[in-house]
Design a protein around this motif. Structure first.
Motif, PDB file in Angstrom:
ATOM      1  N   LEU A   1       0.845  -1.187   0.000  1.00 58.26           N
ATOM      2  CA  LEU A   1       0.000   0.000   0.000  1.00 58.26           C
ATOM      3  C   LEU A   1       0.884   1.242   0.000  1.00 58.26           C
ATOM      4  CD1 LEU A   1      -2.748   1.358   0.233  1.00 58.26           C
ATOM      5  CD2 LEU A   1      -2.698   0.938   2.690  1.00 58.26           C
ATOM      6  N   VAL A   2       0.845   1.972  -1.106  1.00 60.31           N
ATOM      7  CA  VAL A   2       1.663   3.183  -1.252  1.00 60.31           C
ATOM      8  C   VAL A   2       0.704   4.367  -1.198  1.00 60.31           C
ATOM      9  CG1 VAL A   2       3.444   4.331  -2.601  1.00 60.31           C
ATOM     10  CG2 VAL A   2       3.185   1.841  -2.754  1.00 60.31           C
TER      11      VAL A   2
ATOM     12  N   VAL B   1       5.316   4.244  -8.686  1.00 55.15           N
ATOM     13  CA  VAL B   1       5.162   2.810  -8.456  1.00 55.15           C
ATOM     14  C   VAL B   1       5.427   2.038  -9.747  1.00 55.15           C
ATOM     15  CG1 VAL B   1       3.502   0.996  -7.887  1.00 55.15           C
ATOM     16  CG2 VAL B   1       3.573   3.093  -6.523  1.00 55.15           C
ATOM     17  N   HIS B   2       4.825   2.496 -10.827  1.00 56.41           N
ATOM     18  CA  HIS B   2       4.993   1.818 -12.113  1.00 56.41           C
ATOM     19  C   HIS B   2       6.462   1.819 -12.533  1.00 56.41           C
ATOM     20  CE1 HIS B   2       4.731   1.166 -16.482  1.00 56.41           C
ATOM     21  NE2 HIS B   2       3.602   0.535 -16.217  1.00 56.41           N
TER      22      HIS B   2
ATOM     23  N   LEU C   1      16.816   9.808  -2.854  1.00 54.20           N
ATOM     24  CA  LEU C   1      16.341   9.533  -1.508  1.00 54.20           C
ATOM     25  C   LEU C   1      15.065  10.303  -1.198  1.00 54.20           C
ATOM     26  CD1 LEU C   1      19.775   9.915   0.339  1.00 54.20           C
ATOM     27  CD2 LEU C   1      18.667   7.749  -0.280  1.00 54.20           C
ATOM     28  N   ALA C   2      14.352   9.824  -0.188  1.00 53.88           N
ATOM     29  CA  ALA C   2      13.235  10.601   0.347  1.00 53.88           C
ATOM     30  C   ALA C   2      13.777  11.862   1.016  1.00 53.88           C
ATOM     31  CB  ALA C   2      12.452   9.760   1.356  1.00 53.88           C
ATOM     32  N   HIS C   3      12.949  12.894   1.067  1.00 52.31           N
ATOM     33  CA  HIS C   3      13.380  14.215   1.546  1.00 52.31           C
ATOM     34  C   HIS C   3      14.059  14.136   2.912  1.00 52.31           C
ATOM     35  CE1 HIS C   3      12.802  18.203   3.386  1.00 52.31           C
ATOM     36  NE2 HIS C   3      12.817  18.685   2.161  1.00 52.31           N
ATOM     37  N   HIS C   4      13.461  13.367   3.850  1.00 53.57           N
ATOM     38  CA  HIS C   4      13.982  13.345   5.226  1.00 53.57           C
ATOM     39  C   HIS C   4      15.304  12.594   5.350  1.00 53.57           C
ATOM     40  CE1 HIS C   4      11.774   9.524   4.947  1.00 53.57           C
ATOM     41  NE2 HIS C   4      12.562   9.078   5.893  1.00 53.57           N
ATOM     42  N   MET C   5      15.732  11.915   4.280  1.00 54.07           N
ATOM     43  CA  MET C   5      16.962  11.137   4.316  1.00 54.07           C
ATOM     44  C   MET C   5      18.165  11.901   3.764  1.00 54.07           C
ATOM     45  SD  MET C   5      15.379   7.523   2.949  1.00 54.07           S
ATOM     46  CE  MET C   5      16.852   6.549   3.223  1.00 54.07           C
ATOM     47  N   VAL C   6      17.945  13.068   3.194  1.00 54.30           N
ATOM     48  CA  VAL C   6      19.044  13.831   2.574  1.00 54.30           C
ATOM     49  C   VAL C   6      19.899  14.463   3.670  1.00 54.30           C
ATOM     50  CG1 VAL C   6      19.627  15.756   1.052  1.00 54.30           C
ATOM     51  CG2 VAL C   6      17.679  14.269   0.505  1.00 54.30           C
ATOM     52  N   PRO C   7      21.215  14.242   3.663  1.00 55.01           N
ATOM     53  CA  PRO C   7      22.077  14.759   4.734  1.00 55.01           C
ATOM     54  C   PRO C   7      22.062  16.283   4.824  1.00 55.01           C
ATOM     55  CG  PRO C   7      23.222  13.084   3.460  1.00 55.01           C
ATOM     56  CD  PRO C   7      21.965  13.410   2.710  1.00 55.01           C
TER      57      PRO C   7
ATOM     58  N   PRO D   1       5.057   6.975   1.333  1.00 59.34           N
ATOM     59  CA  PRO D   1       4.696   7.537   0.029  1.00 59.34           C
ATOM     60  C   PRO D   1       5.738   8.494  -0.531  1.00 59.34           C
ATOM     61  CG  PRO D   1       3.402   8.563   1.769  1.00 59.34           C
ATOM     62  CD  PRO D   1       4.135   7.419   2.400  1.00 59.34           C
ATOM     63  N   ALA D   2       6.723   8.874   0.290  1.00 62.74           N
ATOM     64  CA  ALA D   2       7.804   9.729  -0.217  1.00 62.74           C
ATOM     65  C   ALA D   2       8.840   8.929  -0.990  1.00 62.74           C
ATOM     66  CB  ALA D   2       8.485  10.461   0.949  1.00 62.74           C
ATOM     67  N   PHE D   3       8.789   7.607  -0.906  1.00 62.96           N
ATOM     68  CA  PHE D   3       9.773   6.784  -1.603  1.00 62.96           C
ATOM     69  C   PHE D   3       9.530   6.815  -3.106  1.00 62.96           C
ATOM     70  CE2 PHE D   3      11.092   3.495   1.876  1.00 62.96           C
ATOM     71  CZ  PHE D   3      11.606   4.527   2.624  1.00 62.96           C
ATOM     72  N   SER D   4      10.635   6.779  -3.835  1.00 63.66           N
ATOM     73  CA  SER D   4      10.582   6.617  -5.285  1.00 63.66           C
ATOM     74  C   SER D   4      11.888   5.968  -5.705  1.00 63.66           C
ATOM     75  CB  SER D   4      10.392   7.972  -5.991  1.00 63.66           C
ATOM     76  OG  SER D   4      11.498   8.830  -5.717  1.00 63.66           O
ATOM     77  N   GLY D   5      12.003   5.644  -6.980  1.00 61.63           N
ATOM     78  CA  GLY D   5      13.254   5.097  -7.492  1.00 61.63           C
ATOM     79  C   GLY D   5      13.702   3.846  -6.768  1.00 61.63           C
TER      80      GLY D   5
END
Length: 541
Positions: A65-66, A121-122, A486-492, A92-96
């Motif tokens: 479920l995204v 997703v596709h 990366l998702a926004h919150h993962m960017v250093p 839902p912030a995940f991509s790639g």
């Protein structure tokens, strides 16, 4: 709630009972004002079960479920479970690559996504080479034809199969929830039906929730807390849940007031963000009386209670083991203590992390836990027996958290062991950050660590990189690259170039040394440089 035997700790029995008890009472209220009673929610779940079954979902299957926070998300979660299947919510912030990894791990028979997230997703499925049936929902823009086809379409148009729901077992896997990885990708925690029920029950007892309460919830539904501490707890009691799409510290007090909330939940950094907002004379003039939080930052806890007129209830727990430790409701605030162990459900020890031997009261060690009833903690990590065995060594679950228990039985969390990064209530995989950084031209290797942020018990991310000979690093270009990966919150926030990484005798990076070094004069700080991630992303778009 106490009428349920442990053999009945399943969502099918709970939902049926709640609809019978209070069918017309309000259950879920969205930010736009949509409201469902318990009976209406039950009908929506049954309709959704038919659509999922027509899409090929059956007992013991997995559904990815995204989606962001919505009533539809909650409906899909329960419909999947009542079919005897397992739901796996994905950020839902995940991509790639991150989304591709999550979908590959889950290996679902069906992917259900919000309409606006379907292109990501596709693309992730296409890259993995393992296309799955996709169904989409929501009022977002309908994807173009490249994202639809024989295996795609609106969930509501999938038809409706006749369903004979199975009788669920407390040992059945309700959900697979992601938790951070450090030496590998994020792991999937298998959550049983009994585990979900008990977390909800403990929340009801720990926060004194009744049918007269209204929850305010803006936490993302791919986490344990909003699912079980709020929504499932409301199902057990007949309480009402006001569900917002996203958290905003600036709007928090206005939303508390507008929803008439009497109880809510928080995490340490989010509580600090709320407290950091300009104080108003009427901050305490709301219906809110309780906030359950982990942790309740000791430097603001007393002032938070004063300012907002609430009782703070500090806890300690994690997805794998629920919430074993609660501050007793009748006890006054003890800043810094997360309370006492619920010894009717759990055994708890503080041990030497090198020997697993118990340490004396007042001595800092690693928290380890094991259950007193079957199926009330996670049976392990999905398709990851190595990580499961490592965490459950010597018949105790090793939490990776350190602290001590004093002579009177109060538990005090001190720090995290290992390399886990915790930022703004999100556990972050250092491995994922490093893989993304190592794909940037000129980077030979990297190590991501958490360094202290302006919030207690919270990290900012520092990325240490070693460049190939002759290569030079442009930190803005690197951050731009990471923003795509990366998702926004993962960017250093921080980047530092090193000649080499400090290493153990076996060649592994010594991340403890990098954490202790922290921010130096040679560290590049994107905030100090005036680099705004949202503005940068808009420029790319």
């Amino acid at each position: 709630m106490n009428a349920f035997l442990s053999s009945q700790w399943t969502p099918d029995r709970v939902l049926e009972w709640r609809i019978r008890e209070t069918p017309d009472a309000p259950f879920l209220v969205s930010e736009n004002g949509t409201e469902l009673s318990f009976a209406t929610f039950g009908r929506s779940v049954r309709d959704c079960m038919g659509h999922l079954a027509a899409s090929g979902v059956g007992s013991e299957d997995r559904v990815a479920l995204v989606a962001g926070n919505s009533i539809d998300h909650v409906t899909l979660w329960f419909a999947t479970n009542l079919l005897g299947a397992t739901d796996a919510p994905i950020n839902p912030a995940f991509s790639g690559r991150l989304l591709e990894q999550a979908l590959t791990l889950i290996d679902p028979v069906l992917v259900v996504a919000e309409a606006g997230l379907l292109p990501a997703v596709h693309a992730a499925l296409e890259t993995s080479g393992e296309m799955r049936p996709i169904r989409w929902f929501g009022s977002g823009e309908v994807p173009d034809e490249s994202c639809t086809g024989a295996n795609s379409g609106p969930l509501a148009e999938a038809g409706s199969a006749t369903v004979t729901p199975p009788v669920l077992s407390p040992s059945g896997v309700s959900s697979i929830l992601a938790t951070s990885g450090t030496t590998g990708p994020a792991k999937g925690v298998m959550v049983t039906h009994a585990q979900a029920f008990l977390t909800a029950r403990q929340s009801v007892e720990g926060m004194r929730v009744t049918a007269d309460d209204t929850f305010y919830c803006a936490h993302p539904l791919f986490h344990m807390s909003p699912r079980f501490c709020v929504i499932y707890a409301a199902l057990l009691t007949g309480a009402r849940v006001c569900l917002d799409a996203a958290f905003s510290a600036r709007r928090w007090i206005d939303r508390i007031r507008a929803t008439g909330a009497t109880v809510t939940i928080g995490h340490g950094p989010l509580v600090e963000m709320i407290h950091a907002q300009p104080e108003r004379d009427d901050d305490a003039e709301t219906s809110l009386t309780r906030i359950g939080t982990s942790p309740f930052p000791r430097h603001i806890a007393q002032d938070f209670e004063r300012r907002f007129g609430v009782k703070g209830i500090e806890t300690w727990g994690m997805t794998e083991i629920n919430i074993p430790c609660w501050h007793p409701f009748e006890e006054p605030l003890r800043p810094g203590s997360c309370g006492r162990i619920r010894e009717e459900w759990y055994e708890f020890r503080v041990v030497n992390p090198d020997t697993d031997e118990e340490v004396p009261a007042g001595t800092v060690g690693e928290f380890v836990v094991r259950p007193k009833l079957p199926w009330i903690v996670s049976p392990g990590y999905f398709r990851n027996p190595e990580a499961t065995v490592k965490a459950w060594r010597n018949l105790w679950f090793h939490t990776g958290d350190s602290g001590y228990r004093d002579a009177k039985g109060w538990v005090w969390f001190v720090d995290r062991l290992g390399d886990r990064i915790r930022r703004r209530a999100e556990n972050i995989s250092s491995f994922d950050i490093e893989v993304a950084a190592n794909r940037y031209p000129g980077v030979a290797e990297s190590a991501a660590v958490g360094v202290s942020s302006e919030y207690a018990s919270d990290d900012d991310i520092k990325l240490c990189v070693v460049m190939h000979p002759e290569a030079r690093l442009d930190p803005v270009a690197l951050i731009t690259h990471l923003l795509d990966e990366l998702a926004h919150h993962m960017v250093p926030r921080y980047v530092e170039v090193l000649a080499d990484l400090p290493r153990t005798p076996t060649g592994k990076p010594r991340k403890a040394v990098l954490r202790e070094t922290g921010v130096t004069a040679d560290t590049w700080d994107r905030k100090a440089a005036g680099l705004n991630l949202r503005s940068l992303r808009r420029q790319e778009d």
